[in-house]
Design a protein around this motif. Structure first.
Motif, PDB file in Angstrom:
ATOM      1  N   SER A  22      -4.530   2.372 -68.558  1.00  0.00           N
ATOM      2  CA  SER A  22      -5.755   2.476 -69.340  1.00  0.00           C
ATOM      3  C   SER A  22      -6.245   1.125 -69.840  1.00  0.00           C
ATOM      4  O   SER A  22      -7.401   0.979 -70.222  1.00  0.00           O
ATOM      5  CB  SER A  22      -5.551   3.414 -70.530  1.00  0.00           C
ATOM      6  N   ALA A  23      -5.346   0.128 -69.842  1.00  0.00           N
ATOM      7  CA  ALA A  23      -5.749  -1.172 -70.373  1.00  0.00           C
ATOM      8  C   ALA A  23      -6.872  -1.781 -69.557  1.00  0.00           C
ATOM      9  O   ALA A  23      -7.786  -2.399 -70.087  1.00  0.00           O
ATOM     10  CB  ALA A  23      -4.553  -2.115 -70.397  1.00  0.00           C
ATOM     11  N   MET A  24      -6.809  -1.604 -68.255  1.00  0.00           N
ATOM     12  CA  MET A  24      -7.845  -2.141 -67.377  1.00  0.00           C
ATOM     13  C   MET A  24      -8.523  -1.010 -66.625  1.00  0.00           C
ATOM     14  O   MET A  24      -8.992  -1.187 -65.512  1.00  0.00           O
ATOM     15  CB  MET A  24      -7.217  -3.136 -66.380  1.00  0.00           C
ATOM     16  N   ALA A  25      -8.519   0.172 -67.228  1.00  0.00           N
ATOM     17  CA  ALA A  25      -8.964   1.359 -66.499  1.00  0.00           C
ATOM     18  C   ALA A  25     -10.478   1.396 -66.333  1.00  0.00           C
ATOM     19  O   ALA A  25     -11.210   0.907 -67.183  1.00  0.00           O
ATOM     20  CB  ALA A  25      -8.508   2.614 -67.228  1.00  0.00           C
ATOM     21  N   ARG A  26     -10.884   1.988 -65.236  1.00  0.00           N
ATOM     22  CA  ARG A  26     -12.309   2.264 -65.009  1.00  0.00           C
ATOM     23  C   ARG A  26     -12.488   3.759 -65.196  1.00  0.00           C
ATOM     24  O   ARG A  26     -12.169   4.547 -64.328  1.00  0.00           O
ATOM     25  CB  ARG A  26     -12.711   1.835 -63.597  1.00  0.00           C
ATOM     26  N   PHE A  27     -12.973   4.127 -66.380  1.00  0.00           N
ATOM     27  CA  PHE A  27     -13.085   5.546 -66.719  1.00  0.00           C
ATOM     28  C   PHE A  27     -14.451   6.063 -66.294  1.00  0.00           C
ATOM     29  O   PHE A  27     -15.480   5.521 -66.705  1.00  0.00           O
ATOM     30  CB  PHE A  27     -12.890   5.733 -68.224  1.00  0.00           C
ATOM     31  N   ALA A  28     -14.466   7.065 -65.454  1.00  0.00           N
ATOM     32  CA  ALA A  28     -15.735   7.611 -64.946  1.00  0.00           C
ATOM     33  C   ALA A  28     -16.271   8.659 -65.901  1.00  0.00           C
ATOM     34  O   ALA A  28     -15.557   9.563 -66.332  1.00  0.00           O
ATOM     35  CB  ALA A  28     -15.523   8.237 -63.573  1.00  0.00           C
ATOM     36  N   VAL A  29     -17.521   8.515 -66.252  1.00  0.00           N
ATOM     37  CA  VAL A  29     -18.191   9.490 -67.104  1.00  0.00           C
ATOM     38  C   VAL A  29     -18.849  10.540 -66.211  1.00  0.00           C
ATOM     39  O   VAL A  29     -19.669  10.214 -65.358  1.00  0.00           O
ATOM     40  CB  VAL A  29     -19.261   8.803 -67.981  1.00  0.00           C
ATOM     41  N   GLU A  30     -18.442  11.782 -66.389  1.00  0.00           N
ATOM     42  CA  GLU A  30     -19.038  12.861 -65.592  1.00  0.00           C
ATOM     43  C   GLU A  30     -20.307  13.340 -66.292  1.00  0.00           C
ATOM     44  O   GLU A  30     -20.317  13.580 -67.502  1.00  0.00           O
ATOM     45  CB  GLU A  30     -18.047  14.007 -65.419  1.00  0.00           C
ATOM     46  N   LYS A  31     -21.376  13.473 -65.510  1.00  0.00           N
ATOM     47  CA  LYS A  31     -22.679  13.771 -66.088  1.00  0.00           C
ATOM     48  C   LYS A  31     -23.221  15.103 -65.601  1.00  0.00           C
ATOM     49  O   LYS A  31     -22.839  15.603 -64.549  1.00  0.00           O
ATOM     50  CB  LYS A  31     -23.683  12.658 -65.737  1.00  0.00           C
ATOM     51  N   ASN A  32     -24.124  15.642 -66.391  1.00  0.00           N
ATOM     52  CA  ASN A  32     -24.935  16.769 -65.940  1.00  0.00           C
ATOM     53  C   ASN A  32     -26.398  16.424 -66.197  1.00  0.00           C
ATOM     54  O   ASN A  32     -26.707  15.537 -66.989  1.00  0.00           O
ATOM     55  CB  ASN A  32     -24.544  18.074 -66.648  1.00  0.00           C
ATOM     56  N   SER A  33     -27.265  17.103 -65.512  1.00  0.00           N
ATOM     57  CA  SER A  33     -28.693  16.804 -65.615  1.00  0.00           C
ATOM     58  C   SER A  33     -29.315  17.566 -66.781  1.00  0.00           C
ATOM     59  O   SER A  33     -29.013  18.738 -66.996  1.00  0.00           O
ATOM     60  CB  SER A  33     -29.386  17.202 -64.302  1.00  0.00           C
ATOM     61  N   LEU A  34     -30.169  16.880 -67.525  1.00  0.00           N
ATOM     62  CA  LEU A  34     -30.883  17.484 -68.647  1.00  0.00           C
ATOM     63  C   LEU A  34     -32.381  17.263 -68.404  1.00  0.00           C
ATOM     64  O   LEU A  34     -32.833  16.134 -68.310  1.00  0.00           O
ATOM     65  CB  LEU A  34     -30.439  16.843 -69.959  1.00  0.00           C
ATOM     66  N   THR A  35     -33.119  18.360 -68.283  1.00  0.00           N
ATOM     67  CA  THR A  35     -34.557  18.268 -67.999  1.00  0.00           C
ATOM     68  C   THR A  35     -35.362  18.812 -69.174  1.00  0.00           C
ATOM     69  O   THR A  35     -35.154  19.965 -69.591  1.00  0.00           O
ATOM     70  CB  THR A  35     -34.920  19.065 -66.729  1.00  0.00           C
ATOM     71  N   VAL A  36     -36.249  18.004 -69.718  1.00  0.00           N
ATOM     72  CA  VAL A  36     -37.147  18.448 -70.783  1.00  0.00           C
ATOM     73  C   VAL A  36     -38.377  19.075 -70.130  1.00  0.00           C
ATOM     74  O   VAL A  36     -39.051  18.449 -69.319  1.00  0.00           O
ATOM     75  CB  VAL A  36     -37.574  17.267 -71.674  1.00  0.00           C
ATOM     76  N   THR A  37     -38.652  20.320 -70.446  1.00  0.00           N
ATOM     77  CA  THR A  37     -39.815  21.010 -69.868  1.00  0.00           C
ATOM     78  C   THR A  37     -41.017  21.003 -70.796  1.00  0.00           C
ATOM     79  O   THR A  37     -42.144  21.230 -70.359  1.00  0.00           O
ATOM     80  CB  THR A  37     -39.433  22.458 -69.518  1.00  0.00           C
ATOM     81  N   SER A  38     -40.796  20.771 -72.080  1.00  0.00           N
ATOM     82  CA  SER A  38     -41.889  20.608 -73.037  1.00  0.00           C
ATOM     83  C   SER A  38     -41.333  19.908 -74.270  1.00  0.00           C
ATOM     84  O   SER A  38     -40.144  20.025 -74.570  1.00  0.00           O
ATOM     85  CB  SER A  38     -42.491  21.968 -73.420  1.00  0.00           C
ATOM     86  N   PRO A  39     -42.180  19.108 -74.972  1.00  0.00           N
ATOM     87  CA  PRO A  39     -43.611  18.877 -74.772  1.00  0.00           C
ATOM     88  C   PRO A  39     -43.880  17.875 -73.639  1.00  0.00           C
ATOM     89  O   PRO A  39     -42.948  17.249 -73.115  1.00  0.00           O
ATOM     90  CB  PRO A  39     -44.044  18.301 -76.122  1.00  0.00           C
ATOM     91  N   GLU A  40     -45.140  17.737 -73.291  1.00  0.00           N
ATOM     92  CA  GLU A  40     -45.548  16.918 -72.158  1.00  0.00           C
ATOM     93  C   GLU A  40     -45.159  15.447 -72.307  1.00  0.00           C
ATOM     94  O   GLU A  40     -44.797  14.788 -71.340  1.00  0.00           O
ATOM     95  CB  GLU A  40     -47.071  17.017 -71.948  1.00  0.00           C
ATOM     96  N   ASN A  41     -45.217  14.905 -73.525  1.00  0.00           N
ATOM     97  CA  ASN A  41     -45.008  13.465 -73.703  1.00  0.00           C
ATOM     98  C   ASN A  41     -43.567  13.014 -73.464  1.00  0.00           C
ATOM     99  O   ASN A  41     -43.302  11.819 -73.287  1.00  0.00           O
ATOM    100  CB  ASN A  41     -45.471  13.022 -75.095  1.00  0.00           C
TER     101      ASN A  41
END
Length: 630
Positions: A22-41
């Motif tokens: 862990s001292a020199m570790a490359r930790f991968a961040v697992e992501k999910n998609s977040l989509t804003v559908t409103s408001p328009e701006n």
């Protein structure tokens, strides 16, 4: 003694800093998609980092309204103290709660929001940085109690994006988002490859208990998937190396094998008693070789039998964590013990162990997968799993690695499926009174679909409305009309003559929908009007009775005497007897008359005939014979 403890603490810290990966570790961040559908701006798609606890909805999606509380914005206290609830109303979208980072553990924030009714949590970072993974707190008894009960998903969002969400909410906008975990685990082919980075140590506290429980619970599903050829499973074990300058130290000798090349922490964190780290490394190596030998015999799933049996039969607490007990488990499973020993090699040799060397090389991240630094770690299709190490959640994550419609049957079973309809009815329409819902849970997520129930099809959008259509609608919750039962009698206001109508039945009055009240026929209908009658109202009807020795005749609304009735019956009987007697007498007289007339006529006829021809019985009368003359 204090000096020794200080040295041990320093040495353990030294191990973590200098030769833990862990001292020199490359930790991968697992992501999910977040989509804003409103408001328009602020409409658009953004990244969020999946939390390392709770149950991410791998393979599924969630739509909801984002809310930012006016009080307790960091979520470090229970929301009940502020009178805040995030429970959405039936038919409404679930609430996704936005909280600020800071002051307490990520997991505590999510736990407090879950208790208040949140369906998911977004935590806004408080500094500008790349996304990180929200992890569970260090082992803590009080924290462990709520961490294992977190069931909602959570994710960290960047500070700038969090500010946009908060500004939109403060401005009175309705902020709707879709969380999408469908691509969190890739599915390149018809088989899912997954790895479990684990440890044979059963004395490391809460995390070890959680791991051992998971191995036992997940064994059945894992073996079904492996036997069917749906998955390729590989177990892995983390080891560290001891810096060369310390290989001859007592600490490294007790924690490592092969002259400091492969080490594990002391199970009890006490070098003077119990088992040593090297005991753990040897058993880890044995479990790796059990898998390799079982895999050579085309039965890799036997590894699950070994680790669960070893856990039960050879625990550290009972001082059975040793080679003798392990050999007994291996023999009971029919594995080749000599092959396993040859695979393990000599732990005391001053040389590389090929099996453990491969493990240390595998710890280093490849492609999109980061270095493995945390135990336990699950990797599915080369993506590190984020979430609760629990049978249903893990199985769902593995099953999301299959292409849609190619999932094996076990992925669609109740053992794998998590019922999203249990949380706020999935945001779908429901009729609580009739226990009817439009929520249909599937592996890919819930569907809001109006149901077919008892031959009656409901129609609507499934989210806010579902109405029964076609015949038989009165069977379903009485068509939404009033209904009630008392003392074994049931009444309903529902009638269906091509269209459901709510009309109170005879004996009741009201709107037919919410209420129907009993009519007092004795007062309102003036029932039982005869002088001798008395009226008693009943639920939905009435009863009339007569005073004294009288009978009530309902059709004529009158009372008659029981005695008069009986006398009348006797008089009618006497009349019938007389009538029958007259009929019999008349018949007899007619027969006598007929006989006498016949006798008289017979004698008259004989007298007349005697004047013209002698009878055979008379004397002196010549018999006449017809002769033929010549």
């Amino acid at each position: 003694m204090k000096l020794l403890r200080s040295f041990l603490s320093f040495f353990l810290g030294f191990l973590l800093i200098f030769f833990a990966p862990s001292a020199m570790a490359r930790f991968a961040v697992e992501k999910n998609s977040l989509t804003v559908t409103s408001p328009e701006n602020i409409k658009g798609t953004h990244d969020s980092a999946i939390g390392n606890f709770g149950i991410p909805q791998y393979g599924g999606t969630m739509a909801g309204n984002v809310v930012f509380p006016k009080d307790n914005q960091k979520g470090c206290k229970e929301f009940d103290e502020f009178g805040i609830s995030f429970k959405s109303k039936p038919g409404a979208l679930p609430f996704i709660v936005l909280l600020d980072r800071g002051n307490c553990f990520f997991a505590l924030k999510v736990w407090n929001a879950q208790k208040a009714g949140a369906s998911a949590v977004l935590v806004a970072d408080d500094i500008d940085e790349n996304l990180i993974t929200m992890d569970t707190p260090e082992e803590d008894g009080s924290a462990a109690k709520y961490i294992e009960n977190i069931t909602i998903p959570s994710a960290l969002v960047e500070k700038s994006f969090g500010e946009k969400l908060k500004n939109a909410i403060r401005g009175g906008d309705m902020v709707n988002v879709n969380l999408d975990w469908r691509e969190a685990v890739p599915h390149p082919d018809a088989r899912v490859e997954y790895e479990l980075w684990t440890n044979s140590n059963d004395e490391c506290g809460v995390k070890c208990d959680m791991l051992m429980e998971f191995l036992k619970d997940f064994k059945g599903a894992a073996q079904i998937l492996e036997k069917g050829g749906y998955t390729q499973f590989t177990p892995h074990y983390i080891t560290w190396y001891c810096p060369q300058a310390f290989t001859l130290s007592k600490q490294c000798k007790s924690q490592c094998i092969n002259h400091g090349r492969y080490c594990a922490p002391d199970p009890e964190q006490d070098f003077s008693s119990g088992y040593d780290g090297k005991d753990v490394v040897v058993e880890n190596l044995r479990q790796l070789c059990v898998f390799k030998v079982a895999n050579e015999t085309k039965k890799p799933w036997v590894w699950w039998d070994y680790v669960t049996d070893f856990q039960i039969r050879c625990p550290m607490k009972e001082k059975k964590y040793n080679k003798e007990c392990a050999d007994a488990v291996i023999n009971s499973l029919g594995l080749d013990l000599k092959k396993i020993e040859r695979c393990m090699g000599d732990p005391n040799a001053d040389s590389e162990n090929l099996v453990l060397k491969e493990e240390q090389d595998a710890q280093i991240g490849k492609g999109s997968r980061g270095d493995v630094t945390i135990l336990p770690t699950l990797v599915v299709n080369n993506r590190q799993y984020r979430g609760k190490l629990e049978k249903g959640a893990v199985a769902k994550a593995i099953c999301s690695g299959f292409e849609e419609t190619t999932e094996p049957a076990v992925c669609l079973s109740s053992d794998v499926e998590t019922n999203e309809c249990l949380n706020n009815n999935g945001g779908c329409w429901q009729d609580k009174a009739a226990n009817i819902t439009a929520c249909k849970d599937t592996f890919r997520g819930r569907l809001c679909e109006c149901p077919l129930l008892d031959g009656v099809q409901f129609k609507g959008d499934g989210y806010t409305t579902c109405e029964a259509s076609g015949p038989g609608r009165c069977k379903i919750n009485n068509g939404g009309c009033w209904h009630e039962a008392q003392n074994g009698h049931a009444f309903t206001a529902c009638s269906d003559n091509g269209k459901v109508k709510c009309q109170c039945p005879a004996g009741f009055k009201g709107d037919g929908v919410k209420s129907c009240e009993d009519i007092d026929e004795c007062e309102e209908k003036k029932a039982c009007q005869c002088p001798e009658c008395s009226c008693k109202n009943t639920w939905g009807s009435y009863n009339c009775s007569c005073s004294g020795d009288l009978l009530y005749i309902k059709d004529h609304d009158t009372c008659i005497s029981k005695t008069a009735s009986q006398q009348g019956k006797s008089a009618w009987a006497a009349l019938w007897i007389i009538f029958v007697g007259l009929v019999v007498a008349t018949g007899g007289a007619y027969l006598v008359y007929k006989y006498r007339i016949r006798s008289y006529m017979d004698s008259e006829i004989r007298a007349i005939m005697a004047q013209y021809m002698p009878l055979d019985s008379q004397e002196g009368v010549v018999n006449h014979v017809n002769e033929e003359r010549a």
